[in-house]
Write a protein that holds these residues in place. Structure first.
Motif, mmCIF file in Angstrom:
data_model
loop_
_atom_site.group_PDB
_atom_site.id
_atom_site.type_symbol
_atom_site.label_atom_id
_atom_site.label_comp_id
_atom_site.label_asym_id
_atom_site.label_seq_id
_atom_site.Cartn_x
_atom_site.Cartn_y
_atom_site.Cartn_z
ATOM 1 N N GLU A 175 3.147 14.135 6.924
ATOM 2 C CA GLU A 175 2.209 14.165 8.046
ATOM 3 C C GLU A 175 2.250 12.877 8.871
ATOM 4 O O GLU A 175 1.668 12.819 9.959
ATOM 5 C CB GLU A 175 0.780 14.380 7.521
ATOM 6 N N SER A 176 2.922 11.853 8.367
ATOM 7 C CA SER A 176 2.981 10.552 9.044
ATOM 8 C C SER A 176 4.224 10.469 9.924
ATOM 9 O O SER A 176 5.296 10.949 9.550
ATOM 10 C CB SER A 176 3.002 9.412 8.015
ATOM 11 N N ALA A 177 4.069 9.836 11.053
ATOM 12 C CA ALA A 177 5.227 9.593 11.908
ATOM 13 C C ALA A 177 6.163 8.580 11.268
ATOM 14 O O ALA A 177 7.381 8.620 11.480
ATOM 15 C CB ALA A 177 4.761 9.084 13.273
ATOM 16 N N ALA A 178 5.610 7.679 10.487
ATOM 17 C CA ALA A 178 6.400 6.668 9.788
ATOM 18 C C ALA A 178 5.601 6.158 8.596
ATOM 19 O O ALA A 178 4.370 6.246 8.570
ATOM 20 C CB ALA A 178 6.757 5.510 10.719
ATOM 21 N N SER A 179 6.319 5.630 7.603
ATOM 22 C CA SER A 179 5.682 5.114 6.390
ATOM 23 C C SER A 179 6.268 3.759 6.043
ATOM 24 O O SER A 179 7.385 3.420 6.453
ATOM 25 C CB SER A 179 5.889 6.082 5.214
ATOM 26 N N MET A 180 5.515 2.985 5.269
ATOM 27 C CA MET A 180 5.988 1.678 4.838
ATOM 28 C C MET A 180 5.465 1.361 3.447
ATOM 29 O O MET A 180 4.463 1.921 2.997
ATOM 30 C CB MET A 180 5.572 0.585 5.827
ATOM 31 N N VAL A 181 6.183 0.487 2.763
ATOM 32 C CA VAL A 181 5.803 0.001 1.445
ATOM 33 C C VAL A 181 6.078 -1.500 1.401
ATOM 34 O O VAL A 181 6.507 -2.091 2.386
ATOM 35 C CB VAL A 181 6.560 0.735 0.314
ATOM 36 N N VAL A 182 5.850 -2.092 0.243
ATOM 37 C CA VAL A 182 5.753 -3.544 0.165
ATOM 38 C C VAL A 182 7.089 -4.268 -0.055
ATOM 39 O O VAL A 182 7.129 -5.487 -0.040
ATOM 40 C CB VAL A 182 4.748 -3.923 -0.948
ATOM 41 N N ILE A 206 8.196 -3.653 4.126
ATOM 42 C CA ILE A 206 7.656 -4.856 4.772
ATOM 43 C C ILE A 206 6.930 -5.669 3.704
ATOM 44 O O ILE A 206 5.900 -5.254 3.187
ATOM 45 C CB ILE A 206 6.704 -4.504 5.928
ATOM 46 N N GLU A 207 7.495 -6.808 3.361
ATOM 47 C CA GLU A 207 7.012 -7.605 2.244
ATOM 48 C C GLU A 207 5.663 -8.263 2.536
ATOM 49 O O GLU A 207 5.311 -8.495 3.687
ATOM 50 C CB GLU A 207 8.023 -8.707 1.893
ATOM 51 N N ASN A 208 4.939 -8.565 1.462
ATOM 52 C CA ASN A 208 3.764 -9.427 1.576
ATOM 53 C C ASN A 208 4.201 -10.831 1.938
ATOM 54 O O ASN A 208 5.348 -11.239 1.682
ATOM 55 C CB ASN A 208 3.005 -9.490 0.253
ATOM 56 N N GLY A 209 3.290 -11.580 2.488
ATOM 57 C CA GLY A 209 3.510 -13.000 2.668
ATOM 58 C C GLY A 209 2.585 -13.778 1.753
ATOM 59 O O GLY A 209 1.826 -13.204 0.979
ATOM 60 N N VAL A 210 2.674 -15.079 1.824
ATOM 61 C CA VAL A 210 1.722 -15.933 1.134
ATOM 62 C C VAL A 210 1.391 -17.079 2.076
ATOM 63 O O VAL A 210 2.272 -17.586 2.783
ATOM 64 C CB VAL A 210 2.283 -16.452 -0.208
ATOM 65 N N ASP A 211 0.135 -17.436 2.139
ATOM 66 C CA ASP A 211 -0.302 -18.507 3.031
ATOM 67 C C ASP A 211 -0.007 -19.844 2.368
ATOM 68 O O ASP A 211 -0.781 -20.330 1.541
ATOM 69 C CB ASP A 211 -1.798 -18.358 3.312
ATOM 70 N N ILE A 212 1.125 -20.450 2.718
ATOM 71 C CA ILE A 212 1.537 -21.681 2.042
ATOM 72 C C ILE A 212 0.707 -22.889 2.483
ATOM 73 O O ILE A 212 0.820 -23.963 1.882
ATOM 74 C CB ILE A 212 3.044 -21.972 2.235
ATOM 75 N N LEU A 307 3.552 -8.961 -16.988
ATOM 76 C CA LEU A 307 3.246 -7.567 -16.660
ATOM 77 C C LEU A 307 4.305 -6.625 -17.210
ATOM 78 O O LEU A 307 5.500 -6.813 -16.985
ATOM 79 C CB LEU A 307 3.151 -7.397 -15.150
ATOM 80 N N LYS A 308 3.851 -5.598 -17.901
ATOM 81 C CA LYS A 308 4.752 -4.565 -18.400
ATOM 82 C C LYS A 308 4.900 -3.446 -17.378
ATOM 83 O O LYS A 308 5.934 -2.791 -17.305
ATOM 84 C CB LYS A 308 4.216 -3.992 -19.722
ATOM 85 N N THR A 309 3.831 -3.213 -16.618
ATOM 86 C CA THR A 309 3.830 -2.184 -15.579
ATOM 87 C C THR A 309 3.568 -2.858 -14.247
ATOM 88 O O THR A 309 2.518 -3.465 -14.050
ATOM 89 C CB THR A 309 2.741 -1.126 -15.854
ATOM 90 N N ALA A 310 4.525 -2.773 -13.333
ATOM 91 C CA ALA A 310 4.362 -3.429 -12.033
ATOM 92 C C ALA A 310 5.253 -2.733 -11.016
ATOM 93 O O ALA A 310 6.351 -2.286 -11.343
ATOM 94 C CB ALA A 310 4.721 -4.907 -12.126
ATOM 95 N N ARG A 311 4.738 -2.663 -9.783
ATOM 96 C CA ARG A 311 5.543 -2.138 -8.687
ATOM 97 C C ARG A 311 5.336 -3.039 -7.478
ATOM 98 O O ARG A 311 4.340 -3.741 -7.360
ATOM 99 C CB ARG A 311 5.140 -0.707 -8.330
ATOM 100 N N GLY A 312 6.303 -3.022 -6.585
ATOM 101 C CA GLY A 312 6.152 -3.777 -5.356
ATOM 102 C C GLY A 312 6.236 -5.269 -5.567
ATOM 103 O O GLY A 312 7.079 -5.760 -6.318
ATOM 104 N N ILE A 313 5.342 -5.993 -4.916
ATOM 105 C CA ILE A 313 5.351 -7.456 -4.948
ATOM 106 C C ILE A 313 4.044 -7.955 -5.546
ATOM 107 O O ILE A 313 2.963 -7.521 -5.148
ATOM 108 C CB ILE A 313 5.552 -8.037 -3.539
ATOM 109 N N GLN A 314 4.153 -8.867 -6.497
ATOM 110 C CA GLN A 314 2.984 -9.421 -7.166
ATOM 111 C C GLN A 314 2.512 -10.681 -6.447
ATOM 112 O O GLN A 314 3.201 -11.708 -6.456
ATOM 113 C CB GLN A 314 3.321 -9.733 -8.630
ATOM 114 N N ASN A 315 1.317 -10.611 -5.836
ATOM 115 C CA ASN A 315 0.771 -11.782 -5.152
ATOM 116 C C ASN A 315 0.551 -12.944 -6.109
ATOM 117 O O ASN A 315 0.697 -14.107 -5.728
ATOM 118 C CB ASN A 315 -0.549 -11.413 -4.469
ATOM 119 N N LYS A 316 0.178 -12.636 -7.340
ATOM 120 C CA LYS A 316 -0.075 -13.703 -8.313
ATOM 121 C C LYS A 316 1.170 -14.548 -8.545
ATOM 122 O O LYS A 316 1.083 -15.762 -8.746
ATOM 123 C CB LYS A 316 -0.584 -13.110 -9.636
#
Length: 409
Positions: A175-182, A206-212, A307-316
Motif C-alpha cells: 500500500e506504500s509508494a515507497a518503504s525504508m528500513v534502518v 537509511i541508517e541511524n545517525g548519532v549526535d557526536i 544481544l542475542k536477538t538484534a536487527r537493524g542498527i543498535q543505537n547503544k
C-alpha cells in the motif's frame, strides 16, 4: 516544501529510547523544511508533558493515550480477527477518526508512517495520498528469532506473530509508494521477504545517525571509574532483558570470581521486574532512567551489548563508540554497523570470549584508548545524522516526483 502527515506508534519526544531517537530526529528535520502534521500514541504519562513542545514545532498535533497494559489487551483481538498482535496493539478506532478529520481539514502531499503499526491509524479513504513507510526493522524476523529459543507455548505464540506480522508488513509495503528500513542489510532482507509474498516495491536503507556533539568525550572529562562496565537501553525490551540477564549470569559472575571490584551498571527505563531483581546480585547496579546517558557512559571503562536477538542498527553501540569507549558486543549487535573487529569494536559470542576480551581491555588503558579513538572516528565518518537526512530528503523527493508523474499519465 511539502505538506506531510507524520504518524508514529509512540510520541517521538523525548528521544530516550531506540525507536524514539530515530523518529525524533526525522520529525525534527522534516519540520525544518516542510509543513508537518503529527499524530501518535502516548504510552507513558510522563511523556504527556512533551505534547505541548511538539505542538510548537508542527502545524498540528493529534494524539491518543494508551498504557502498555491497555495496548496488550487490545493486541489480543488479533486472535479473533486472525491478524498480528502488533497491528492490533493500538486502540485505533477513535484515533483513526481524529486522523480522518485532520485529512479532511488539511491538504497533505505525503503520509510518512513511522513503523508498520502506524498504518492502522489511517482512515480507509486517503484520497490517493502517497505513503512512505519507515519500517525501521523487519519486526516479523525478530519474532521468528524469539521462537527458536522460547518454551513450547511461547514458541507457538512467537511463530504465529512472525507469520501474521510478515503478512501485515507485506500489505503495508504494497500500500506504500515507497518503504525504508534502518540499514542496507535490512533493506536487502526486506526485499527478499516481500518477494516471497510476490511483492516488488522500492525499499531503501537509511541508517541511524548519532549526535557526536552530544555524545562527546570532550564534554565529559571526568576520569572513568575503574572496572565499570555499562549496558544502556530500554530495560523492558525483551532482547535487552535477555542480554543483561545472560551477561550477569554467564559473564559477570566469571569476571568477579577473579576481580570483585568489577561492576556492571544497567542504564535505561522502563525497567522490567526481571531486571530490577538483578540489582540484588553482587556487582550489579540498575540505574533505571538517567538524565544524561552520555554522562553515564563516560563514567564507564567499557560498553557491552551482548544481544542475542538484534536487527537493524543498535543505537547503544553507536553511542558507546561515539563516546570513545571500547564496545564489546555480539555480531548481531554489530550487524548494520559493520565496525571492523579488534580495531573499532570487539566482537564476542560465547561467555568465555566475552570474559577474555573484557579482561584484556579492563587491564590495558592503552588498548581501551586505541579502540575508543578508532570507534569514535568510525562513527563520525559513517553515521552522521546529516548524511541520513540527505538520504531521507532525496527519497521523499523521488517518491513525490514518481507520484506526480503517475498522476499526470
Amino acid at each position: 516544501m511539502a505538506r506531510i502527515l507524520f504518524l508514529a506508534h509512540r510520541i517521538p519526544f523525548p528521544p530516550n529510547k531506540g525507536d524514539k531517537i530515530r523518529s525524533w530526529h526525522f520529525l525534527k528535520h522534516l519540520c525544518e523544511y516542510h509543513k508537518v502534521h503529527a499524530g501518535f500514541f502516548v504510552d507513558d504519562e510522563q511523556d504527556l508533558q512533551h505534547v505541548g513542545y511538539l505542538q510548537t514545532l508542527c502545524e498540528s498535533v493529534e494524539y491518543s493515550f494508551a498504557t502498555p497494559f491497555k495496548q496488550k489487551l487490545s493486541s489480543l483481538s488479533g486472535f479473533l480477527n486472525g491478524g498480528s498482535l502488533t497491528e492490533n496493539a493500538y486502540p485505533s478506532r477513535v484515533f483513526r477518526r481524529k486522523i480522518a478529520a485532520l485529512l479532511n481539514e488539511y491538504e497533505v502531499d505525503l503520509i510518512f508512517l513511522y513503523s508498520a503499526a502506524s498504518f492502522t491509524f489511517l482512515p480507509f479513504d486517503r484520497s490517493g495520498t502517497p505513503i512512505l513507510t519507515d519500517f525501521v526493522d523487519v519486526d516479523s524476523a525478530k519474532w521468528r528469532a524469539y521462537s527458536n529459543t522460547a518454551s513450547f507455548l511461547m514458541s507457538w505464540l512467537y511463530r504465529r506473530e512472525a507469520e501474521t506480522l510478515a503478512k501485515f508488513e507485506a500489505l503495508v509495503a504494497h500500500e506504500s509508494a515507497a518503504s525504508m528500513v534502518v540499514s542496507k542489510d535490512e533493506a536487502e532482507f526486506m526485499r527478499k521477504s516481500l518477494s516471497d509474498h510476490g511483492i516488488l516495491v522500492p525499499v531503501e536503507g537509511i541508517e541511524n545517525g548519532v549526535d557526536i556533539d552530544v555524545f562527546s568525550p570532550e564534554k565529559h572529562c571526568d576520569t572513568p571509574i575503574a572496572k565499570r562496565i555499562i549496558f544502556t537501553g530500554a530495560m523492558d525490551y525483551a532482547p535487552n532483558v535477555e542480554a543483561v540477564v545472560w551477561f550477569v549470569k554467564e559473564v559477570l559472575s566469571s569476571l568477579r570470581q577473579r576481580d570483585n571490584d568489577i561492576e556492571f551498571h544497567i542504564a535505561g527505563r522502563p525497567v522490567s521486574p526481571v531486571v530490577e531483581r538483578l540489582a540484588n546480585l553482587p556487582g550489579v547496579r540498575v540505574l533505571g532512567g538517567v538524565n544524561d546517558m552520555a554522562a553515564e557512559i563516560a563514567k564507564a571503562e567499557i560498553v557491552v551489548a551482548p544481544l542475542k536477538t538484534a536487527r537493524g542498527i543498535q543505537n547503544k553501540v553507536l553511542e558507546g563508540m561515539a563516546m570513545a569507549k571500547p564496545v564489546v558486543c555480539t555480531g548481531a549487535a554489530n550487524e548494520g554497523i559493520g565496525a571492523p573487529d579488534s580495531t573499532a569494536i570487539a566482537l564476542a559470542e560465547t561467555s568465555d570470549a566475552f570474559v577474555s576480551v573484557i579482561e584484556g581491555l579492563l587491564y590495558s588503558e592503552q588498548r581501551r584508548r586505541a579502540m575508543g579513538l578508532e570507534a569514535r572516528n568510525f562513527v563520525a565518518r559513517h553515521f552522521s545524522w546529516q548524511s541520513a537526512f540527505q538520504k531521507l530528503d532525496d527519497y521523499i523527493a523521488r517518491t513525490l516526483d514518481a507520484e506526480t508523474q503517475t498522476s499526470a499519465s
